[in-house]
Each structure stands twice: as structure tokens, then as C-alpha cells.
Design a protein around this motif. Structure first.
Motif, mmCIF file in Angstrom:
data_model
loop_
_atom_site.group_PDB
_atom_site.id
_atom_site.type_symbol
_atom_site.label_atom_id
_atom_site.label_comp_id
_atom_site.label_asym_id
_atom_site.label_seq_id
_atom_site.Cartn_x
_atom_site.Cartn_y
_atom_site.Cartn_z
ATOM 1 N N VAL A 29 1.552 12.354 -3.616
ATOM 2 C CA VAL A 29 1.606 11.638 -2.350
ATOM 3 C C VAL A 29 1.351 12.580 -1.185
ATOM 4 C CG1 VAL A 29 3.094 9.817 -3.211
ATOM 5 C CG2 VAL A 29 4.120 11.880 -2.210
ATOM 6 N N THR A 30 0.849 13.761 -1.491
ATOM 7 C CA THR A 30 0.588 14.756 -0.447
ATOM 8 C C THR A 30 -0.341 14.210 0.628
ATOM 9 O OG1 THR A 30 0.866 16.510 -2.075
ATOM 10 C CG2 THR A 30 -0.235 17.087 -0.017
ATOM 11 N N ASN A 31 -1.280 13.357 0.242
ATOM 12 C CA ASN A 31 -2.237 12.833 1.204
ATOM 13 C C ASN A 31 -1.846 11.457 1.726
ATOM 14 O OD1 ASN A 31 -2.668 11.560 -1.214
ATOM 15 N ND2 ASN A 31 -4.868 11.371 -0.926
ATOM 16 N N LEU A 32 -0.579 11.077 1.555
ATOM 17 C CA LEU A 32 -0.097 9.790 2.012
ATOM 18 C C LEU A 32 1.011 9.966 3.044
ATOM 19 C CD1 LEU A 32 0.146 7.817 -1.345
ATOM 20 C CD2 LEU A 32 -1.652 7.657 0.391
ATOM 21 N N VAL A 33 1.001 9.095 4.020
ATOM 22 C CA VAL A 33 2.123 8.985 4.945
ATOM 23 C C VAL A 33 3.268 8.292 4.203
ATOM 24 C CG1 VAL A 33 2.919 7.834 7.040
ATOM 25 C CG2 VAL A 33 0.647 8.905 6.965
ATOM 26 N N MET A 34 4.468 8.767 4.428
ATOM 27 C CA MET A 34 5.634 8.179 3.774
ATOM 28 C C MET A 34 6.555 7.565 4.814
ATOM 29 S SD MET A 34 5.004 8.792 0.623
ATOM 30 C CE MET A 34 6.565 8.320 -0.123
ATOM 31 N N GLY A 35 7.134 6.431 4.472
ATOM 32 C CA GLY A 35 8.009 5.766 5.423
ATOM 33 C C GLY A 35 9.207 5.128 4.756
ATOM 34 N N TRP A 36 10.178 4.802 5.593
ATOM 35 C CA TRP A 36 11.350 4.047 5.165
ATOM 36 C C TRP A 36 11.440 2.776 6.001
ATOM 37 C CZ3 TRP A 36 14.419 5.039 1.036
ATOM 38 C CH2 TRP A 36 14.378 6.317 0.480
ATOM 39 N N ALA A 103 2.413 4.030 10.667
ATOM 40 C CA ALA A 103 2.485 2.699 11.259
ATOM 41 C C ALA A 103 3.903 2.177 11.151
ATOM 42 C CB ALA A 103 1.526 1.746 10.554
ATOM 43 N N MET A 104 4.225 1.230 12.017
ATOM 44 C CA MET A 104 5.531 0.581 11.975
ATOM 45 C C MET A 104 5.459 -0.776 11.301
ATOM 46 S SD MET A 104 6.781 1.639 15.790
ATOM 47 C CE MET A 104 8.391 0.932 15.620
ATOM 48 N N SER A 105 4.269 -1.166 10.915
ATOM 49 C CA SER A 105 4.083 -2.465 10.283
ATOM 50 C C SER A 105 4.090 -2.328 8.773
ATOM 51 C CB SER A 105 2.763 -3.083 10.741
ATOM 52 O OG SER A 105 2.442 -4.202 9.944
#
Length: 122
Positions: A29-36, A103-105
Motif C-alpha cells: 500500500v506504499t503507493n496508496l493514500v490510507m484513511g480512517w 479525500a474526505m469522501s
């Protein structure tokens, strides 16, 4: 494909702390943005925090700013959120997500975990 598995949820008293973890597998996931994100009963899933690919930039919902800290360890393919000064209104199922842009969506995230329950008692 990316599989995300959250852990660390539980029951805590108001003012307490929890640390959630999200382990990724299937690909890096190094090339992915991660979110909660989180979803309280009867409510929509809402943005909590996100971290850039390198971990150098972080983003927070106003409701958690100053209390939550998101971080990532790309060597372990894992993202964390440290939650301090918890409030009863933080009670929700917390979901980890991965996507290609900050993103927040929810629509902008391609991969989701199953969620972990956080309950804050007053």
C-alpha cells in the motif's frame, strides 16, 4: 487487490485512549493514500483522518483534530490511528480505507476493511 484488517477497537471510558491498527495484505500500500472513517448507528460513514503515501502529510476531521493522530509504517504495510481524550460521541465502527488520492469522501477510496467497534462510555 488489497485486503485491510482493522484491530484495536474496544470499550473505553471517556477521556481514555485507544490505538487502532490496519494491516494490509495482497499488495503493497506504499503507493496508496490510507484513511480512517467511522460510522455511528443510524448515521452515514464519515471521514476521520488520512495520511499521504509517504506519511509526511496528515489530514483530520475537525471533530478529532488535536485528539487523534494517524500514522503509517510502510515497511509493515500498516496504518494506525492513536485516539486520545475519547468522548462518547466517538463511539462508532471505525473503518480503514485505501485509495489513490487524499479525500474526505468515501467514494474516493477503493479498498475497505470490515471495521472495528469503538465504544466510549460516559
Amino acid at each position: 487487490q488489497v485486503q485491510l484488517v482493522e484491530s484495536g477497537g474496544g470499550l473505553v471510558q471517556a477521556g481514555g485512549s485507544l490505538r487502532l491498527s490496519c494491516a494490509a495484505s495482497g499488495r503493497t500500500v506504499t503507493n496508496l493514500v490510507m484513511g480512517w472513517f467511522r460510522q455511528a448507528p443510524g448515521k452515514e460513514r464519515t471521514f476521520v483522518a488520512a495520511v499521504s503515501r509517504s506519511g509526511g502529510n496528515t489530514y483530520y476531521a475537525d471533530s478529532v483534530k488535536g485528539r487523534f493522530t494517524i500514522s503509517r509504517d510502510n515497511a509493515k504495510n500498516t496504518v494506525y490511528v492513536q485516539m486520545n481524550s475519547l468522548k462518547p460521541e466517538d463511539t462508532a465502527v471505525y473503518y480503514c480505507a485505501a485509495g489513490f488520492a487524499v479525500a474526505m469522501s468515501t467514494n474516493e477510496y477503493n479498498y475497505w476493511g470490515q471495521g472495528t467497534q469503538v465504544t466510549v462510555s460516559s
